[in-house]
Design a protein around this motif. Structure first.
Motif, PDB file in Angstrom:
ATOM      1  N   GLY A   1       0.794  -1.224   0.000  1.00  0.00           N
ATOM      2  CA  GLY A   1       0.000   0.000   0.000  1.00  0.00           C
ATOM      3  C   GLY A   1       0.820   1.265   0.000  1.00  0.00           C
ATOM      4  O   GLY A   1       0.299   2.338   0.276  1.00  0.00           O
ATOM      5  N   ALA A   2       2.112   1.155  -0.327  1.00  0.00           N
ATOM      6  CA  ALA A   2       2.968   2.341  -0.287  1.00  0.00           C
ATOM      7  C   ALA A   2       2.691   3.307  -1.425  1.00  0.00           C
ATOM      8  O   ALA A   2       2.982   4.486  -1.315  1.00  0.00           O
ATOM      9  N   ASN A   3       2.147   2.805  -2.516  1.00  0.00           N
ATOM     10  CA  ASN A   3       1.880   3.653  -3.676  1.00  0.00           C
ATOM     11  C   ASN A   3       0.372   3.758  -3.875  1.00  0.00           C
ATOM     12  O   ASN A   3      -0.249   2.830  -4.392  1.00  0.00           O
ATOM     13  N   PRO A   4      -0.235   4.868  -3.463  1.00  0.00           N
ATOM     14  CA  PRO A   4      -1.694   4.984  -3.553  1.00  0.00           C
ATOM     15  C   PRO A   4      -2.232   4.768  -4.968  1.00  0.00           C
ATOM     16  O   PRO A   4      -3.270   4.142  -5.145  1.00  0.00           O
ATOM     17  N   LEU A   5      -1.508   5.277  -5.969  1.00  0.00           N
ATOM     18  CA  LEU A   5      -2.007   5.145  -7.330  1.00  0.00           C
ATOM     19  C   LEU A   5      -2.082   3.685  -7.754  1.00  0.00           C
ATOM     20  O   LEU A   5      -3.011   3.270  -8.449  1.00  0.00           O
ATOM     21  N   ARG A   6      -1.117   2.870  -7.313  1.00  0.00           N
ATOM     22  CA  ARG A   6      -1.160   1.450  -7.659  1.00  0.00           C
ATOM     23  C   ARG A   6      -2.398   0.787  -7.052  1.00  0.00           C
ATOM     24  O   ARG A   6      -3.027  -0.065  -7.679  1.00  0.00           O
ATOM     25  N   ILE A   7      -2.723   1.168  -5.813  1.00  0.00           N
ATOM     26  CA  ILE A   7      -3.917   0.605  -5.176  1.00  0.00           C
ATOM     27  C   ILE A   7      -5.169   1.058  -5.914  1.00  0.00           C
ATOM     28  O   ILE A   7      -6.074   0.261  -6.204  1.00  0.00           O
ATOM     29  N   PHE A   8      -5.244   2.341  -6.242  1.00  0.00           N
ATOM     30  CA  PHE A   8      -6.392   2.856  -6.996  1.00  0.00           C
ATOM     31  C   PHE A   8      -6.532   2.135  -8.335  1.00  0.00           C
ATOM     32  O   PHE A   8      -7.636   1.745  -8.739  1.00  0.00           O
ATOM     33  N   GLU A   9      -5.405   1.955  -9.030  1.00  0.00           N
ATOM     34  CA  GLU A   9      -5.442   1.277 -10.324  1.00  0.00           C
ATOM     35  C   GLU A   9      -5.891  -0.178 -10.173  1.00  0.00           C
ATOM     36  O   GLU A   9      -6.625  -0.704 -11.011  1.00  0.00           O
ATOM     37  N   TYR A  10      -5.450  -0.840  -9.092  1.00  0.00           N
ATOM     38  CA  TYR A  10      -5.826  -2.236  -8.868  1.00  0.00           C
ATOM     39  C   TYR A  10      -7.329  -2.358  -8.620  1.00  0.00           C
ATOM     40  O   TYR A  10      -8.005  -3.202  -9.216  1.00  0.00           O
ATOM     41  N   VAL A  11      -7.860  -1.498  -7.742  1.00  0.00           N
ATOM     42  CA  VAL A  11      -9.303  -1.541  -7.462  1.00  0.00           C
ATOM     43  C   VAL A  11     -10.094  -1.171  -8.717  1.00  0.00           C
ATOM     44  O   VAL A  11     -11.095  -1.824  -9.052  1.00  0.00           O
ATOM     45  N   TYR A  12      -9.623  -0.145  -9.424  1.00  0.00           N
ATOM     46  CA  TYR A  12     -10.296   0.277 -10.659  1.00  0.00           C
ATOM     47  C   TYR A  12     -10.329  -0.868 -11.666  1.00  0.00           C
ATOM     48  O   TYR A  12     -11.363  -1.126 -12.306  1.00  0.00           O
ATOM     49  N   SER A  13      -9.186  -1.559 -11.850  1.00  0.00           N
ATOM     50  CA  SER A  13      -9.135  -2.652 -12.828  1.00  0.00           C
ATOM     51  C   SER A  13     -10.053  -3.802 -12.423  1.00  0.00           C
ATOM     52  O   SER A  13     -10.638  -4.480 -13.275  1.00  0.00           O
ATOM     53  N   THR A  14     -10.216  -4.023 -11.100  1.00  0.00           N
ATOM     54  CA  THR A  14     -11.138  -5.059 -10.623  1.00  0.00           C
ATOM     55  C   THR A  14     -12.585  -4.685 -10.949  1.00  0.00           C
ATOM     56  O   THR A  14     -13.377  -5.524 -11.411  1.00  0.00           O
ATOM     57  N   ILE A  15     -12.927  -3.412 -10.730  1.00  0.00           N
ATOM     58  CA  ILE A  15     -14.284  -2.930 -11.065  1.00  0.00           C
ATOM     59  C   ILE A  15     -14.516  -3.042 -12.565  1.00  0.00           C
ATOM     60  O   ILE A  15     -15.585  -3.497 -13.014  1.00  0.00           O
ATOM     61  N   LEU A  16     -13.528  -2.676 -13.359  1.00  0.00           N
ATOM     62  CA  LEU A  16     -13.640  -2.765 -14.815  1.00  0.00           C
ATOM     63  C   LEU A  16     -13.828  -4.215 -15.251  1.00  0.00           C
ATOM     64  O   LEU A  16     -14.627  -4.515 -16.150  1.00  0.00           O
ATOM     65  N   ASP A  17     -13.116  -5.131 -14.593  1.00  0.00           N
ATOM     66  CA  ASP A  17     -13.260  -6.555 -14.918  1.00  0.00           C
ATOM     67  C   ASP A  17     -14.656  -7.058 -14.572  1.00  0.00           C
ATOM     68  O   ASP A  17     -15.225  -7.898 -15.298  1.00  0.00           O
ATOM     69  N   ARG A  18     -15.238  -6.544 -13.489  1.00  0.00           N
ATOM     70  CA  ARG A  18     -16.609  -6.951 -13.128  1.00  0.00           C
ATOM     71  C   ARG A  18     -17.606  -6.504 -14.199  1.00  0.00           C
ATOM     72  O   ARG A  18     -18.575  -7.202 -14.481  1.00  0.00           O
ATOM     73  N   GLU A  19     -17.358  -5.307 -14.790  1.00  0.00           N
ATOM     74  CA  GLU A  19     -18.240  -4.839 -15.852  1.00  0.00           C
ATOM     75  C   GLU A  19     -18.120  -5.731 -17.084  1.00  0.00           C
ATOM     76  O   GLU A  19     -19.126  -6.079 -17.716  1.00  0.00           O
ATOM     77  N   GLU A  20     -16.893  -6.131 -17.411  1.00  0.00           N
ATOM     78  CA  GLU A  20     -16.664  -6.928 -18.616  1.00  0.00           C
ATOM     79  C   GLU A  20     -16.954  -8.408 -18.386  1.00  0.00           C
ATOM     80  O   GLU A  20     -17.354  -9.122 -19.315  1.00  0.00           O
ATOM     81  N   ASN A  21     -16.753  -8.865 -17.140  1.00  0.00           N
ATOM     82  CA  ASN A  21     -16.975 -10.284 -16.809  1.00  0.00           C
ATOM     83  C   ASN A  21     -17.801 -10.366 -15.523  1.00  0.00           C
ATOM     84  O   ASN A  21     -17.242 -10.568 -14.439  1.00  0.00           O
ATOM     85  N   PRO A  22     -19.121 -10.193 -15.622  1.00  0.00           N
ATOM     86  CA  PRO A  22     -19.979 -10.163 -14.433  1.00  0.00           C
ATOM     87  C   PRO A  22     -19.816 -11.409 -13.565  1.00  0.00           C
ATOM     88  O   PRO A  22     -19.627 -12.517 -14.072  1.00  0.00           O
ATOM     89  N   LYS A  23     -19.889 -11.195 -12.244  1.00  0.00           N
ATOM     90  CA  LYS A  23     -19.747 -12.279 -11.281  1.00  0.00           C
ATOM     91  C   LYS A  23     -20.986 -12.327 -10.406  1.00  0.00           C
ATOM     92  O   LYS A  23     -21.388 -11.311  -9.834  1.00  0.00           O
ATOM     93  N   GLU A  24     -21.578 -13.495 -10.309  1.00  0.00           N
ATOM     94  CA  GLU A  24     -22.817 -13.641  -9.545  1.00  0.00           C
ATOM     95  C   GLU A  24     -22.579 -13.285  -8.074  1.00  0.00           C
ATOM     96  O   GLU A  24     -21.601 -13.700  -7.470  1.00  0.00           O
ATOM     97  N   GLY A  25     -23.489 -12.481  -7.522  1.00  0.00           N
ATOM     98  CA  GLY A  25     -23.390 -12.082  -6.131  1.00  0.00           C
ATOM     99  C   GLY A  25     -22.497 -10.881  -5.894  1.00  0.00           C
ATOM    100  O   GLY A  25     -22.351 -10.436  -4.754  1.00  0.00           O
ATOM    101  N   SER A  26     -21.905 -10.338  -6.963  1.00  0.00           N
ATOM    102  CA  SER A  26     -20.999  -9.191  -6.823  1.00  0.00           C
ATOM    103  C   SER A  26     -21.793  -7.908  -6.585  1.00  0.00           C
ATOM    104  O   SER A  26     -22.716  -7.580  -7.326  1.00  0.00           O
ATOM    105  N   TYR A  27     -21.415  -7.148  -5.540  1.00  0.00           N
ATOM    106  CA  TYR A  27     -22.070  -5.870  -5.271  1.00  0.00           C
ATOM    107  C   TYR A  27     -21.801  -4.883  -6.414  1.00  0.00           C
ATOM    108  O   TYR A  27     -22.676  -4.096  -6.779  1.00  0.00           O
ATOM    109  N   THR A  28     -20.604  -4.968  -6.985  1.00  0.00           N
ATOM    110  CA  THR A  28     -20.273  -4.086  -8.108  1.00  0.00           C
ATOM    111  C   THR A  28     -21.207  -4.353  -9.279  1.00  0.00           C
ATOM    112  O   THR A  28     -21.707  -3.403  -9.912  1.00  0.00           O
ATOM    113  N   ASN A  29     -21.459  -5.619  -9.565  1.00  0.00           N
ATOM    114  CA  ASN A  29     -22.375  -5.947 -10.666  1.00  0.00           C
ATOM    115  C   ASN A  29     -23.815  -5.557 -10.346  1.00  0.00           C
ATOM    116  O   ASN A  29     -24.592  -5.192 -11.235  1.00  0.00           O
ATOM    117  N   TYR A  30     -24.166  -5.594  -9.050  1.00  0.00           N
ATOM    118  CA  TYR A  30     -25.485  -5.123  -8.626  1.00  0.00           C
ATOM    119  C   TYR A  30     -25.645  -3.645  -8.990  1.00  0.00           C
ATOM    120  O   TYR A  30     -26.666  -3.216  -9.531  1.00  0.00           O
TER     121      TYR A  30
END
Length: 427
Positions: A334-363
């Motif tokens: 967690g030393a580099n905030p931008l890397r953490i932001f990019e990681y979370v952002y890429s996970t959210i983007l992946d949920r949009e492209e590859n929906p996962k059942e039960g995901s709050y993001t997909n909800y």
């Protein structure tokens, strides 16, 4: 002798680039594409003039400035139709390094004073088309601006002898002896106008011609000669490439003397391919160029560290960095905030492209933009409530919640962290 710059100008009218402020014939339909061409082919800065005739065109010009700023890697100075302080703010928020105030306008003296006091004199330039305005308002110009764009090419000594404010000359001449004369002038920091604003301008060739005339042009210049480097048995030096903002290590490559010289001349990272046994400029096929920010050498003179502005992905696999395959340990401190932001952002983007059942993001994606906006508003309110509580942990939790929901909104709106960082940096 100071280094000189080549600074093309773009006049925007009706959403298109026109040839000159008094010639509305179209130079290029694609304003952003033209600006990107200048940036990619050796221009040092860019002037943008808004020649709009209506309020709608005026707003369109601001939008084009914002788009230009996203695609160029050189400073932008912009102006035209500045009628109020709000216009200066919009130009600066569009990413301009400075806003130009036209001193042929009646309210220019009041406008420049207000703008400088609000945004700082380093953010303000003036455009002049006659000597009288310079002499009449010299004190004001020197007190409240940091650059003069002078639309005249006669008797430049009269300008530079009365002021130390750096001057860019915008001229309609294409006579090279006259252009060289302008660049030789001590107070002139850059050349703009019709010649350097051609839609197919070869900046590097003209810079070489200027150098032959004894004019020092802006470029990267190494304080050490390549012969001083300690090379490997192949006559190469390794280059560690790092993103200048995030400090993430992007790749490792090699340079020979020709690659090093090409990098210095163009400002784009150029390497020597050991497999193909030839030079290659990063991004020449993919468009993922690396623009030099700085180059340093280690204590043994046998390794270079290049900090770059990376366009797109650094790795040919499409990954942001070539070092994406974990072998041992965890790099999630967690030393580099931008890397953490990019990681979370890429996970959210992946949920949009590859929906996962039960995901709050997909909800949230399923419920749509109104639900997402409602959650952003709710989380912002909860931060206000939590901040009134002495328990800092609650505030921290709510801020994290808000940032997550903002990232969901960013994905829906097609915005990336690069867009947000670029906007913040421009301010």
């Amino acid at each position: 002798m100071s280094y000189k710059r080549l600074i093309p100008c773009i006049f925007i009218a009706g959403g298109k680039a026109v040839k000159w402020f008094n010639d509305k014939s179209v130079l290029d339909d694609d304003v952003v594409g033209l600006a990107k061409y200048y940036s990619d082919h050796g221009a040092d800065e860019l002037l943008v003039f808004d020649l709009s005739d209506s309020d709608d065109e005026h707003e369109e010009a601001f939008n084009l400035m914002r788009k230009i700023n996203r695609f160029i890697r050189i400073p932008m100075v912009a102006g035209g139709n500045i009628k109020r302080l709000e216009d200066v703010k919009k130009i600066l928020y569009a990413g301009a390094k400075r806003a130009m105030i036209n001193f042929s306008k009646a309210n220019s003296v009041k406008a420049i004073e207000e703008a400088a006091k609000r945004f700082g004199k380093e953010k303000i330039a003036v455009s002049l088309n006659d000597f009288d305005a310079l002499f009449k308002h010299l004190h004001v110009i020197e007190e409240y601006s940091s650059e003069i764009i002078f639309m005249h090419r006669l008797d430049l000594d009269s300008v530079v002898n009365v002021t130390d404010v750096p001057c860019v000359v915008l001229t309609d001449t294409d006579e090279k002896p006259e252009l060289f004369k302008i660049l030789h002038c001590p107070g002139v920091k850059g050349l703009s106008g019709k010649y350097v604003s051609q839609s197919d301008m070869d900046f590097m060739t003209f810079k070489k011609e200027c150098v032959k005339e004894g004019i020092k042009m802006t470029s990267f210049e190494s304080i050490m000669d390549f012969s001083q480097f300690k090379l490997n048995e192949q006559g190469l030096i390794p280059v560690v490439v790092q993103h200048y903002k995030t400090h993430e290590v992007l790749m490792l490559a090699y340079m020979n003397e020709d690659a090093f010289d090409q990098t210095m001349k163009t400002g784009r990272m150029t390497y020597y391919s050991r497999r193909r046994k030839k030079l290659w400029t990063k991004g020449e096929t993919s468009g993922h160029f690396q623009y030099v920010k700085s180059i340093t050498i280690d204590c043994d003179y046998d390794t270079l560290l290049a900090k770059v502005d990376q366009i797109g992905a650094a790795c040919h696999t499409g990954n942001p960095t070539c070092f994406y395959q974990p072998l041992a340990g965890m790099d999630q401190d967690g030393a580099n905030p931008l890397r953490i932001f990019e990681y979370v952002y890429s996970t959210i983007l992946d949920r949009e492209e590859n929906p996962k059942e039960g995901s709050y993001t997909n909800y949230l994606f399923d419920k749509g933009i109104d639900k997402i906006l409602k959650k952003v508003g709710e989380e912002a309110t909860e931060i206000v409530i939590a901040a009134k509580n002495p328990n800092i942990e609650e505030t921290k939790y709510e801020i994290a919640d808000l940032l997550y929901h903002i990232m969901v909104l960013m994905v829906v709106k097609g915005l990336s962290w690069e867009d947000i960082i670029t906007e913040l940096a421009s301010r």
